[in-house]
Design a protein around this motif. Structure first.
Motif, mmCIF file in Angstrom:
data_model
loop_
_atom_site.group_PDB
_atom_site.id
_atom_site.type_symbol
_atom_site.label_atom_id
_atom_site.label_comp_id
_atom_site.label_asym_id
_atom_site.label_seq_id
_atom_site.Cartn_x
_atom_site.Cartn_y
_atom_site.Cartn_z
ATOM 1 N N ASP A 44 0.312 -0.976 0.017
ATOM 2 C CA ASP A 44 0.245 -0.084 0.158
ATOM 3 C C ASP A 44 0.421 0.636 0.229
ATOM 4 N N PRO A 66 -9.306 1.639 -1.007
ATOM 5 C CA PRO A 66 -9.979 0.779 -0.805
ATOM 6 C C PRO A 66 -10.318 -0.270 -1.872
ATOM 7 N N ASP A 67 -10.369 0.563 -3.162
ATOM 8 C CA ASP A 67 -10.614 -0.461 -4.118
ATOM 9 C C ASP A 67 -9.802 -1.176 -4.197
ATOM 10 N N ARG A 69 -7.404 -2.093 -2.053
ATOM 11 C CA ARG A 69 -6.910 -3.304 -1.376
ATOM 12 C C ARG A 69 -7.483 -4.258 -1.792
ATOM 13 N N ARG A 70 -9.163 -4.458 -2.363
ATOM 14 C CA ARG A 70 -10.090 -5.638 -2.811
ATOM 15 C C ARG A 70 -9.522 -6.236 -3.794
ATOM 16 N N ALA A 71 -8.460 -5.062 -4.620
ATOM 17 C CA ALA A 71 -8.288 -5.549 -5.687
ATOM 18 C C ALA A 71 -7.743 -7.070 -6.090
ATOM 19 N N ARG A 72 -7.790 -8.494 -6.447
ATOM 20 C CA ARG A 72 -6.715 -9.688 -6.050
ATOM 21 C C ARG A 72 -6.336 -9.878 -7.489
ATOM 22 N N ASP A 76 -8.080 -6.007 -11.934
ATOM 23 C CA ASP A 76 -9.508 -4.572 -10.928
ATOM 24 C C ASP A 76 -8.408 -3.777 -10.236
ATOM 25 N N ALA A 80 -10.490 0.187 -11.378
ATOM 26 C CA ALA A 80 -9.465 0.935 -10.667
ATOM 27 C C ALA A 80 -9.355 2.556 -11.018
#
Length: 113
Positions: A44, A66-67, A69-72, A76, A80
């Protein structure tokens, strides 16, 4: 100087600022109270650092992280960032349109005097 700050080429105060802004929130050593960064938090910090160098301001980063961090998957992350870029382009176009409209008003005003 912290190892992470040195690795990124930023001051420790920059990392503290990112912590205060909820961009990169490290864990705390329960005994010493020092900041400890997990591999995900280091990732991050690297993302925030690169996006700040690219001109991203704190508030948009706070909304974007946050987007990210959620991206796998890379797709993704790309989606974003593309959404953010589209928003910036739309706002830039609106600003340019506004400038053109103001220019027209001033031109008319100069012609009336």
């Amino acid at each position: 100087m912290s190892e992470l700050a040195a690795a990124l080429g930023v001051r420790p105060s920059t990392l503290r600022h990112w912590d205060a802004e909820d961009l990169v929130v490290p864990d705390r050593d329960p005994v010493r109270g020092t900041r400890r960064y997990t591999p995900a938090q280091v990732r991050d910090a690297r993302i925030v650092h690169q996006l700040r160098k690219a001109g991203y301001r704190i508030a948009p980063l706070r909304a974007l992280m946050p987007d990210l961090r959620r991206a796998r998957r890379l797709e993704d992350v790309a989606a974003a960032l593309a959404a953010r870029e589209a928003d910036i382009a739309a706002r830039s176009e609106a600003l340019l349109d506004g400038a053109v409209a103001l220019g027209a008003v001033f031109s008319l005003r100069r012609g009336a005097t």
